[in-house]
Design a protein around this motif. Structure first.
Motif, PDB file in Angstrom:
ATOM      1  N   GLY A   1       0.922  -1.228  -0.050  1.00  0.00           N
ATOM      2  CA  GLY A   1       0.157  -0.018  -0.051  1.00  0.00           C
ATOM      3  C   GLY A   1       0.957   1.158  -0.191  1.00  0.00           C
ATOM      4  O   GLY A   1       0.260   2.079  -0.216  1.00  0.00           O
ATOM      5  N   ASP A   2       2.123   1.255   0.245  1.00  0.00           N
ATOM      6  CA  ASP A   2       2.997   2.126   0.065  1.00  0.00           C
ATOM      7  C   ASP A   2       3.448   2.590  -1.346  1.00  0.00           C
ATOM      8  O   ASP A   2       3.241   1.899  -2.263  1.00  0.00           O
ATOM      9  CB  ASP A   2       4.246   2.066   1.041  1.00  0.00           C
ATOM     10  CG  ASP A   2       3.751   2.187   2.701  1.00  0.00           C
ATOM     11  OD1 ASP A   2       2.651   2.488   2.726  1.00  0.00           O
ATOM     12  OD2 ASP A   2       4.620   1.870   3.234  1.00  0.00           O
ATOM     13  N   SER A   3       4.065   3.672  -1.397  1.00  0.00           N
ATOM     14  CA  SER A   3       4.612   4.144  -2.623  1.00  0.00           C
ATOM     15  C   SER A   3       5.893   3.231  -3.095  1.00  0.00           C
ATOM     16  O   SER A   3       6.475   2.997  -1.867  1.00  0.00           O
ATOM     17  CB  SER A   3       4.892   5.607  -2.853  1.00  0.00           C
ATOM     18  OG  SER A   3       5.997   6.086  -2.071  1.00  0.00           O
ATOM     19  N   ALA A   4       6.214   2.811  -4.180  1.00  0.00           N
ATOM     20  CA  ALA A   4       7.506   2.133  -4.650  1.00  0.00           C
ATOM     21  C   ALA A   4       8.111   2.956  -5.906  1.00  0.00           C
ATOM     22  O   ALA A   4       7.531   3.534  -6.772  1.00  0.00           O
ATOM     23  CB  ALA A   4       7.123   0.826  -4.909  1.00  0.00           C
ATOM     24  N   ARG A   5       9.594   2.958  -5.870  1.00  0.00           N
ATOM     25  CA  ARG A   5      10.603   3.723  -6.682  1.00  0.00           C
ATOM     26  C   ARG A   5      11.686   3.069  -6.973  1.00  0.00           C
ATOM     27  O   ARG A   5      12.256   2.754  -6.054  1.00  0.00           O
ATOM     28  CB  ARG A   5      10.347   5.221  -6.455  1.00  0.00           C
ATOM     29  CG  ARG A   5      11.000   6.088  -7.501  1.00  0.00           C
ATOM     30  CD  ARG A   5      11.168   7.353  -6.844  1.00  0.00           C
ATOM     31  NE  ARG A   5      12.289   8.172  -7.730  1.00  0.00           N
ATOM     32  CZ  ARG A   5      11.593   9.223  -8.499  1.00  0.00           C
ATOM     33  NH1 ARG A   5      10.089   9.067  -8.348  1.00  0.00           N
ATOM     34  NH2 ARG A   5      12.384   9.875  -9.427  1.00  0.00           N
ATOM     35  N   VAL A   6      11.916   2.598  -8.512  1.00  0.00           N
ATOM     36  CA  VAL A   6      13.121   2.179  -8.949  1.00  0.00           C
ATOM     37  C   VAL A   6      13.666   2.874  -9.988  1.00  0.00           C
ATOM     38  O   VAL A   6      12.856   3.007 -11.235  1.00  0.00           O
ATOM     39  CB  VAL A   6      13.109   0.736  -8.958  1.00  0.00           C
ATOM     40  CG1 VAL A   6      14.583  -0.030  -9.412  1.00  0.00           C
ATOM     41  CG2 VAL A   6      12.421  -0.146  -7.787  1.00  0.00           C
TER      42      VAL A   6
END
Length: 815
Positions: A327-332
């Motif tokens: 439910g949190d944001s993700a970034r790669v």
């Protein structure tokens, strides 16, 4: 005839009963409600003094009859579950009335525990379950109510009809049928006695989790119309517990209920499946593509089988491993130094189109799929290479709870299991369970090698074995679920701790000890007032015995009841005994007479006037208000009135006695001239005899009576008066004084002047005596000789017919 007898019996019973309007007794208070082990004072008052006696009656018998009072107080000891107390009065008309004290002895529960009859803490929609509330050792149960709370709202109250007075273990059951709408519900039960100022005893709160099969929410329609080349997001959100797992297009990948499709060019149909442990549902979503006049010029090349390996792919991922909470944001970020033919991200969610930039980011604002598995790709000359970041999506448990596999109290020496349930956690294989007793870590378990299910989300449980012992009673047990997610995981390690589980362990009594010696005050002390330490669960009941017989421990002791008392400390698992040497102390009391008689020179110990008491009283003698010292012997002057004072630490008492010292008679006059008294012929003389003694002596005179001798007596004084003395009055006069102790003698010799000398009387008397003796001897000789003429002879006949005696020597042969 039988009916007549019955009628007479009933009439006699009516006559013996006490009508209420004639009952003069009143009680204050009339009703006693008190906790077990305490004492309560009850007063009984009679409206009339005209009675033959009042007394108290209880289970131990009657108290002493009081016939000069109209008020009696009684200390009621509530150490007996069947204690009774009745005040009775005997009226002058031979009618006996009474009042019973209404006594209720109560005991609050030792503990209240709540647990499901089905050991699972999860419930399935539409199915009925039962929760059990156990109340341990409460009395009386008829006054007990059990209130059930669901999310702090009262849902049920139970009552009991058992009239048993002793403590019992009772239970109340709450049927529960859950429906969707709230995944977690909190229950507790509360036991309370309906007496004034009694606080309820509450169980721990247990959390019950509602499980139900998935059901679509219909937030998107089944048909979507989109422009060619546009991106589209499909939605098949479903409500279910455990949270459903979603599958798109027959299990191709696992995602959340959202599926984003980049650059749609043709009509397509997607199948969405939502599944959990209770059911599976499927939904078709049709995507219709509306053609546009122009088409995109960008073309994606297809990698061939000779694509380079990932470790040769000129792509750098930052970070290469991502740990993100569900439910949190993700970034790669994906970057390269050779963006010759473009690069981008392929993903179920968060994918990007091809770009000529050397830097492209995969970003999701709200990551709600467990395995997103995005691929960063770069098109090389006739080839394409990809690199996939390691993404771990985790979720903390909805709840962690501890419960006993077998509900209810434990028994010492038996093995039990506690279960730690972790609900809706991911990834399950990363869970570590830590068990704690208080703050002490007692066990650790990890699940990393036990999860074969491909789904990372779910429930896990672990059981821990406990050998129940008395040291575990009342201890709080908790389990902690830790998610260790590697070096890139959050710090500190995410942890969820259960509510504590309080262990109730039953064990037999041990270490029973009372004071080995105790001194109590008579009528103010009973054995239930002793401080006895005993460890046992349920709390042991103490039974007291004296001289081999069980006693009422609340009955005050008297002075005759000193000795060894035995306490049996008992619960349903066993018993132990201990002994106490009890000395019943009391104030002084005299046990002697009011009058004593001793003899002169007796020792003081002959007066057996002692005072009893414990401790031994000190006795002080007073005479005439003066304290007396120690005495060696009683003297004639010691007669009189004495005050005796006896005292010890419990009081002082006085006793008055009269002492009479007896002594032999003594004469008051002194003998003069060695008792000789000489007077002239015809003169007068008086002899006085005055003696004293205790008791008063009797006086007697010994003398030759004559007409001119007169005796006069007054009290212990006796005199002899001789008037006109003659020679016949001469001689000895002896006075004897006598009492029970002894006697005394005083003699007087009276000589008359002018009388003829009588010296010759003595030789004459001697001569007369000698003459008498001679005469007696002569008579004896004559009589003896005369007796020799008589004897036993033999005779023979003569020729003339006469008898001729034979001499003593004759043989009888001669004539």
């Amino acid at each position: 005839m039988l009916g007549l007898l019955i009628h007479v019996f009933l009439l006699s019973d009516v006559v013996s009963a006490c009508p209420e309007d004639l009952n003069p007794l009143s009680l204050d208070p009339p009703m006693v409600v008190e906790q077990f082990g305490r004492e309560y004072m009850v007063n009984c008052t009679s409206k009339t003094n005209d009675h033959e006696g009042m007394y108290w009656y209880d289970e131990t018998g009657n108290s002493d009859l009081e016939n000069e009072r109209n008020f009696l107080a009684k200390s009621v000891s509530l150490s007996n579950w069947n204690v009774t107390a009745t005040c009775k009065i005997k009226l002058k008309s031979s009618l006996e009335c009474s009042r019973d004290v209404e006594i209720t002895v109560y005991k609050n529960p030792d503990v209240v525990t709540l647990h499901p009859i089905n050991p699972e803490n999860t419930m399935v929609e539409g199915k009925q379950y039962e929760l059990l509330c156990d109340i341990a050792s409460v009395a009386p149960v008829r006054n007990l109510s059990v209130t059930w709370y669901k999310d702090e709202q009262i849902v049920k109250t139970s009552y009991f009809t058992n009239t048993t007075k002793i403590p019992l273990n009772v239970s109340s059951i709450l049927p529960v049928t859950m429906s969707r709408g709230k995944n977690e519900v909190k229950f507790r039960c509360e036991a309370q006695l309906d007496f004034k100022d009694q606080s309820p005893v509450s169980s721990d709160i247990i959390k019950v989790f509602m499980h139900y099969a998935p059901e679509f929410n219909n937030k998107t329609s089944d048909v979507l119309n989109v422009q060619e080349g546009a991106n589209v997001t499909l939605n098949c959100e479903a409500d279910g517990n455990p949270a459903p797992v979603y599958y798109w297009n027959s299990g191709e990948g696992m995602a959340t209920y959202n599926l984003t499709i980049a650059k749609v060019h043709a009509d397509v149909t997607y199948n969405c499946t939502a599944a959990n442990s209770l059911g599976i549902i499927t939904k078709e979503i049709h995507v219709n593509v509306m053609k546009t006049l122009t088409t995109p010029t960008a073309v994606m090349t297809t990698p061939d089988a000779s694509a380079p390996k990932e470790d040769l792919c000129p792509i750098t991922l930052t970070p290469d491993t991502l740990v993100v909470r569900f439910g949190d944001s993700a970034r790669v970020n994906c970057s390269t130094l050779t963006p010759e033919f473009g690069m981008g991200w392929e993903a179920v969610i968060g994918g990007t189109p091809i770009t000529d930039s050397s830097f492209v980011t995969w970003e999701v604002e709200k990551l709600e799929i467990w395995k997103p598995e995005p691929l960063c790709f770069i098109n090389l000359n006739h080839t394409q290479c990809t690199v996939k970041p390691a993404i771990i999506v985790y979720k903390l448990p909805d709840s962690v709870s501890v419960s006993a596999v077998v509900p209810g109290p434990m028994v010492e020496g038996n093995e039990y299991q506690l279960r730690c349930d972790i609900f809706n956690v991911a990834p399950r294989q990363n869970v570590t369970v830590k068990w704690y007793q208080g703050s002490e870590n007692v066990a650790i378990h990890t699940f990393n090698d036990t999860m074969n299910n491909s789904s990372p989300l779910g429930n896990v449980s672990h059981t821990w074995k406990l050998m129940a012992g008395r040291d575990n009673h009342g201890k709080h047990f908790t389990c902690k679920a830790e998610l260790y997610l590697g070096p890139q995981g959050p710090k500190p390690i995410p942890t969820v701790t259960s509510d504590s589980y309080t262990a109730v362990v039953y064990y037999k009594p041990v270490r029973g000890a009372c004071q080995s010696h105790f001194a109590g005050v008579e009528r103010n002390f009973s054995v239930n007032m002793l401080s006895c330490q005993v460890d046992g669960n349920p709390a042991p009941t103490i039974y007291w015995s004296y001289q081999g017989k069980q006693i009422n421990a609340s009955e005050p002791l008297t002075r005759s009841q000193s000795g060894i008392y035995t306490a049996e400390m008992k619960n349903h698992l066993g018993s132990i005994n201990t002994s106490v040497d009890i000395t019943v102390e009391y104030g002084p009391i005299f046990t002697c007479n009011d009058y004593y008689e001793v003899e002169e020179n007796d020792e003081p110990q002959r007066v057996m006037c002692e005072a009893q008491g414990i401790p031994t009283p000190n006795i002080t003698w007073f005479k005439g208000g003066q304290k007396m010292g120690s005495l060696v012997h009683w003297t004639k002057g010691d007669s009189g009135k004495y005050l005796l004072e006896a005292s010890n630490k419990h009081g002082t008492v006085n006793h008055t006695l009269h002492l009479n010292v007896s002594y032999a008679p003594t004469f008051k006059q002194q003998n003069e001239k060695m008792g000789m008294k000489e007077i002239s012929m015809g003169g007068n003389v008086t002899f006085e005899c005055h003696a004293e003694g205790n008791p008063a002596p009797e006086i007697h005179w010994h003398f030759t009576h004559a007409d001119n001798v007169f005796v006069t007596t007054w009290g212990s004084h006796m005199t002899i008066t001789i008037r006109e003395a003659t020679s016949t009055n001469a001689g000895d006069y002896i006075c004897v004084a006598t009492n029970k102790v002894g006697n005394a003698t005083r003699s007087f010799t009276l000589k008359i002047q002018g009388e003829i000398s009588e010296w010759w009387k003595f030789p004459l008397i001697v001569l007369i005596i000698i003459s008498i003796l001679i005469i007696i001897i002569v008579i004896i000789i004559v009589l003896y000789k005369k007796s020799k003429k008589y004897g036993q002879y033999s005779f023979i006949n003569a020729n003339n017919g006469q008898l001729i005696p034979l001499n003593g020597m004759s043989t009888g042969n001669k004539v």
